[in-house]
Design an enzyme around this catalytic site. Sequence first.
Site, mmCIF file in Angstrom:
data_model
loop_
_atom_site.group_PDB
_atom_site.id
_atom_site.type_symbol
_atom_site.label_atom_id
_atom_site.label_comp_id
_atom_site.label_asym_id
_atom_site.label_seq_id
_atom_site.Cartn_x
_atom_site.Cartn_y
_atom_site.Cartn_z
ATOM 1 C CB ILE A 46 -0.948 -0.018 1.232
ATOM 2 C CG1 ILE A 46 -2.158 0.846 1.014
ATOM 3 C CG2 ILE A 46 -0.226 0.374 2.509
ATOM 4 C CD1 ILE A 46 -3.247 0.671 2.089
ATOM 5 C CG ASN A 53 11.702 -5.539 7.164
ATOM 6 O OD1 ASN A 53 12.891 -5.582 6.839
ATOM 7 N ND2 ASN A 53 10.847 -4.698 6.607
ATOM 8 C CG HIS A 88 5.261 -9.037 5.598
ATOM 9 N ND1 HIS A 88 4.907 -9.092 6.930
ATOM 10 C CD2 HIS A 88 5.986 -7.908 5.460
ATOM 11 C CE1 HIS A 88 5.394 -8.046 7.571
ATOM 12 N NE2 HIS A 88 6.061 -7.317 6.704
HETATM 13 P P1 5GP Z 1 6.937 -4.490 7.571
HETATM 14 O O1 5GP Z 1 7.242 -3.081 7.987
HETATM 15 O O2 5GP Z 1 6.144 -5.227 8.626
HETATM 16 O O3 5GP Z 1 8.133 -5.264 7.094
HETATM 17 O O4 5GP Z 1 6.035 -4.354 6.291
HETATM 18 C C1 5GP Z 1 4.652 -4.216 6.341
HETATM 19 C C2 5GP Z 1 4.255 -3.668 4.995
HETATM 20 O O5 5GP Z 1 2.870 -3.827 4.851
HETATM 21 C C3 5GP Z 1 4.571 -2.180 4.818
HETATM 22 O O6 5GP Z 1 5.432 -2.010 3.701
HETATM 23 C C4 5GP Z 1 3.198 -1.555 4.616
HETATM 24 O O7 5GP Z 1 3.221 -0.498 3.688
HETATM 25 C C5 5GP Z 1 2.372 -2.728 4.145
HETATM 26 N N1 5GP Z 1 0.961 -2.632 4.494
HETATM 27 C C6 5GP Z 1 0.447 -2.312 5.719
HETATM 28 N N2 5GP Z 1 -0.892 -2.331 5.681
HETATM 29 C C7 5GP Z 1 -1.240 -2.671 4.410
HETATM 30 C C8 5GP Z 1 -2.508 -2.850 3.756
HETATM 31 O O8 5GP Z 1 -3.596 -2.695 4.339
HETATM 32 N N3 5GP Z 1 -2.466 -3.187 2.444
HETATM 33 C C9 5GP Z 1 -1.297 -3.371 1.774
HETATM 34 N N4 5GP Z 1 -1.378 -3.715 0.471
HETATM 35 N N5 5GP Z 1 -0.089 -3.213 2.352
HETATM 36 C C10 5GP Z 1 -0.074 -2.867 3.661
#
Ligand code: 5GP
Length: 114
Positions: A31, A87, A100
């Site tokens: 997103i 991460n 993820h």
């Molecule tokens: P992290 O910081 O945990 O490694 O990555 C989480 C990722 O999920 C971030 O890059 C963030 O932009 C993405 N993200 C968070 N909420 C949503 C959502 O509702 N939809 C999508 N498509 N991505 C999301």
Amino acid sequence: MKDCLFCKITSGEIPIEKIYEDEQICAFFDINPQAATHFLVIPKKHIANLMELRETDASLMGHIVYQATELAKKLGLEENGARFVFNCKEDGGQTVPHIHLHVLGGRKLNWPPG
Ligand code: 5GP
Ligand code: ZN
């Protein structure tokens, strides 16, 4: 798992445009993209982070990585490559506690990360 954002996405509770889905995993664009192409590949099974992996998750994780490379190729990242990142927890910069794999491509990324 209840109250997990990515479980809500895999279950369809939060509707999202998926770029890949099978019985075990799904993929969708981030997103808040940090590169021209930035997508996430996640297991449907809730696993909070890499430190929670069991040996029995090995084939699932291999499937995630393999399908990420297939999608990266389909999205035009084969020639110049991409960054594939998990991460993990606070120091790793993880904000969503459901495993993820980030795939970022379409620009030259710096190393080491800040
Ligand atoms: P992290 O910081 O945990 O490694 O990555 C989480 C990722 O999920 C971030 O890059 C963030 O932009 C993405 N993200 C968070 N909420 C949503 C959502 O509702 N939809 C999508 N498509 N991505 C999301
Ligand atoms: Zn979850």
